[in-house]
Enzyme design. Structure first.
Site, mmCIF file in Angstrom:
data_model
loop_
_atom_site.group_PDB
_atom_site.id
_atom_site.type_symbol
_atom_site.label_atom_id
_atom_site.label_comp_id
_atom_site.label_asym_id
_atom_site.label_seq_id
_atom_site.Cartn_x
_atom_site.Cartn_y
_atom_site.Cartn_z
ATOM 1 N N ASP A 10 64.981 -13.576 14.150
ATOM 2 C CA ASP A 10 65.137 -15.025 14.082
ATOM 3 C C ASP A 10 64.830 -15.516 12.670
ATOM 4 O OD1 ASP A 10 62.420 -14.889 13.765
ATOM 5 O OD2 ASP A 10 61.917 -16.206 15.427
ATOM 6 N N ASP A 47 62.297 -18.211 10.830
ATOM 7 C CA ASP A 47 61.118 -19.045 11.045
ATOM 8 C C ASP A 47 60.960 -19.998 9.865
ATOM 9 O OD1 ASP A 47 59.947 -17.487 13.433
ATOM 10 O OD2 ASP A 47 60.163 -15.918 11.915
ATOM 11 N N ASP A 99 63.294 -20.909 14.584
ATOM 12 C CA ASP A 99 62.067 -21.613 14.943
ATOM 13 C C ASP A 99 61.752 -22.617 13.846
ATOM 14 O OD1 ASP A 99 61.777 -20.066 17.214
ATOM 15 O OD2 ASP A 99 60.351 -18.669 16.293
HETATM 16 P P1 GTP Z 1 61.224 -10.847 13.426
HETATM 17 O O1 GTP Z 1 61.521 -12.285 13.654
HETATM 18 O O2 GTP Z 1 61.396 -10.035 14.646
HETATM 19 O O3 GTP Z 1 61.968 -10.284 12.269
HETATM 20 O O4 GTP Z 1 59.682 -10.687 13.032
HETATM 21 P P2 GTP Z 1 58.637 -11.824 12.783
HETATM 22 O O5 GTP Z 1 57.412 -11.200 12.230
HETATM 23 O O6 GTP Z 1 59.237 -12.948 12.007
HETATM 24 O O7 GTP Z 1 58.299 -12.280 14.256
HETATM 25 P P3 GTP Z 1 58.278 -13.718 14.906
HETATM 26 O O8 GTP Z 1 59.410 -14.554 14.471
HETATM 27 O O9 GTP Z 1 58.167 -13.470 16.367
HETATM 28 O O10 GTP Z 1 56.910 -14.327 14.444
HETATM 29 C C1 GTP Z 1 56.616 -14.768 13.129
HETATM 30 C C2 GTP Z 1 55.209 -15.285 13.072
HETATM 31 O O11 GTP Z 1 55.087 -16.455 13.868
HETATM 32 C C3 GTP Z 1 54.179 -14.296 13.623
HETATM 33 O O12 GTP Z 1 53.035 -14.321 12.832
HETATM 34 C C4 GTP Z 1 53.856 -14.816 14.991
HETATM 35 O O13 GTP Z 1 52.530 -14.561 15.357
HETATM 36 C C5 GTP Z 1 54.114 -16.284 14.837
HETATM 37 N N1 GTP Z 1 54.642 -16.803 16.093
HETATM 38 C C6 GTP Z 1 55.821 -16.560 16.628
HETATM 39 N N2 GTP Z 1 55.985 -17.218 17.787
HETATM 40 C C7 GTP Z 1 54.878 -17.871 17.999
HETATM 41 C C8 GTP Z 1 54.434 -18.732 19.026
HETATM 42 O O14 GTP Z 1 55.095 -19.025 20.001
HETATM 43 N N3 GTP Z 1 53.211 -19.234 18.876
HETATM 44 C C9 GTP Z 1 52.445 -18.925 17.814
HETATM 45 N N4 GTP Z 1 51.249 -19.430 17.716
HETATM 46 N N5 GTP Z 1 52.828 -18.126 16.836
HETATM 47 C C10 GTP Z 1 54.021 -17.602 16.918
HETATM 48 MN MN MN Z 2 60.761 -14.140 12.859
HETATM 49 MN MN MN Z 3 59.914 -16.627 15.372
#
Ligand code: GTP
Ligand code: MN
Ligand code: MN
Length: 417
Positions: A211, A213, A341
């Site tokens: 995704d 972020d 996100d």
């Molecule tokens: P990929 O997206 O799979 O490439 O890896 P990523 O490390 O970006 O994972 P992700 O997008 O799931 O999460 C990015 C950061 O946001 C991480 O540190 C997560 O802990 C945080 N995060 C993701 N979703 C949530 C959520 O619903 N609540 C909280 N508090 N933190 C989140």
């Molecule tokens: Mn991510």
């Molecule tokens: Mn995310």
């Protein structure tokens, strides 16, 4: 360009907490860590309800220690000296050292359960509990789910099935940049001076992700109020959203001392963007990424496609042999669905939000544990609270956060545990 990973054969003792170490994406022990990550994922699939995933975490922590090791592991004795490498992980490491692979891991990744769970949890909106319920009912393919009229799918799951191939095609950094620019343009039109930062895995140096972020803020506290809904209205107007679900800001400062302090309360939106294909260079999406370093699991695996469900999906199960290269299927729509996100952080919490949303998830868990155990502080995505001095510790940069915690600063690329 892949920078060489520095090798050191110096005898070393790893610090106990992952946040005390440097952990890069590329390291010397992928042959072990890919195997341990299969076990972690598998343990997560077996986990019941809310019960803490302690087994999954044990494998993750063992893998993290190996990732931080500055040289390839060559003997099981050294593994024994590393923190958080338990007996189960040790035996897997030993198998890989002796035989080049682990039969246990091989059996799991070849198994019906693991493959099906990867397939089902790859559906947006489906977690391991739902996936396992479906598995236990005998479902094995996406069509099994699609064709069963007794299932009442939630809105996110329905769109997850519809856009399965899109959402299981890794997002590239180039796409993430485009989406960031799209959002930044809207945000700055609505609120000049507002900032939009790409966080998550991309900020840690990953070139692909599941995704995008985006952390949104404004240097003046309070200016960010109302921004998210205004931005979403603009995006909706332009028909750029395939799905969105927004949560309001539920931040309550007093909650830091209570049990739910690890939760994130920012105003945010989990969405699916419609990214116009004409914006993406023609073959970028269909190009397969180079294979990850050859690990024990991959050797002789009959189903290498099931190794990393975030990166690859089993096309067979995902609905026929049509691949992402199949123009017929994708030509119907001119866009590709991308998970985005959007998180809104007020200026005073921005530094903590940036640390929290940069991750990795495991790095952050380690930071919170370290803060609690070693510093008697409570760390959240919003604040750091010193339980001894009974005060909040303001931070205006990530460096401040690490300083408060008496940790050496770690660049995002060093937080890949
Ligand atoms: P990929 O997206 O799979 O490439 O890896 P990523 O490390 O970006 O994972 P992700 O997008 O799931 O999460 C990015 C950061 O946001 C991480 O540190 C997560 O802990 C945080 N995060 C993701 N979703 C949530 C959520 O619903 N609540 C909280 N508090 N933190 C989140
Ligand atoms: Mn991510
Ligand atoms: Mn995310």
């Amino acid at each position: 360009a892949q920078a060489a990973v520095p090798v050191s054969t110096e005898k070393m003792t790893l610090p106990k907490h992952e946040c005390q170490r440097i952990t890069r994406l590329k390291h010397h022990n992928h042959r072990f860590t890919t195997a341990l990550e299969v076990l972690e994922e598998h343990a997560g699939y077996l986990q019941v309800g809310q019960k803490t995933d302690s087994r999954a975490r044990a494998f993750r922590r063992a893998a993290c220690s190996l990732k931080a090791l500055p040289h390839p592991l060559t003997n099981v004795e050294e593994a024994r000296t590393l923190p958080h490498v338990g007996t189960h992980s040790l035996s897997v490491i030993q198998d890989i050292l002796e035989d080049g692979y682990s039969q246990e891991v091989q059996d799991i990744s070849d198994g019906d359960f693991y493959g099906t769970m990867q397939l089902f949890t790859g559906i947006f909106g489906v977690g391991s509990a739902t996936a396992r319920k479906w598995y236990e009912r005998g479902f094995r393919t996406l069509d099994d789910i699609r064709n069963d009229s007794t299932l009442s799918l939630k809105k996110d799951q329905t769109i997850g099935l519809e856009l399965y191939q899109d959402l299981n095609t890794p997002v590239t950094l180039a796409e993430a940049d485009i989406i960031q620019e799209m959002v930044r343009a809207e945000v700055q039109k609505l609120l000049p001076g507002a900032t939009v930062v790409l966080t998550g895995g991309f900020r840690r140096g990953k070139t692909k992700g599941h995704d995008v972020d985006l952390l949104i803020s404004h240097p003046t506290e309070g200016k960010e109020t109302g921004l998210l809904s205004a931005v979403l209205a603009k995006l909706r107007e332009k028909d750029l959203l395939a799905y969105e679900t927004t949560s309001a800001n539920t931040y309550d400062p007093s909650s830091v001392s209570r049990k739910e302090y690890t939760l994130d309360h920012f105003e945010r939106c989990f969405s699916i963007f419609k990214l116009d294909k004409s914006l993406i260079s023609s073959n970028q999406n269909t190009k397969q990424a180079p294979p990850s370093p050859v690990g024990a699991v991959q050797q002789g695996s009959s189903r290498p496609d099931l190794l990393h469900h975030k990166d690859k999906v089993s096309l067979e199960r995902a609905g026929g042999t049509a691949s992402f290269l199949d123009e017929e299927k994708t030509e119907e729509k001119t866009w590709i669905g991308r998970r985005v996100d959007l998180i809104i952080a007020p200026a005073s919490q921005y530094a903590y939000a940036l640390v929290g949303w940069t991750g990795s998830k495991h790095f952050n868990r380690s930071l919170r544990l370290y803060a609690d155990n070693e510093m008697n502080m409570k760390l959240t995505n919003h604040v750091l609270y010193d339980s001894v001095k009974n005060q909040y510790l303001p931070a205006s940069s990530e460096e401040d956060v690490f300083l408060h915690l008496q940790l050496p600063y770690r660049e995002p690329a060093e937080r890949n545990c």
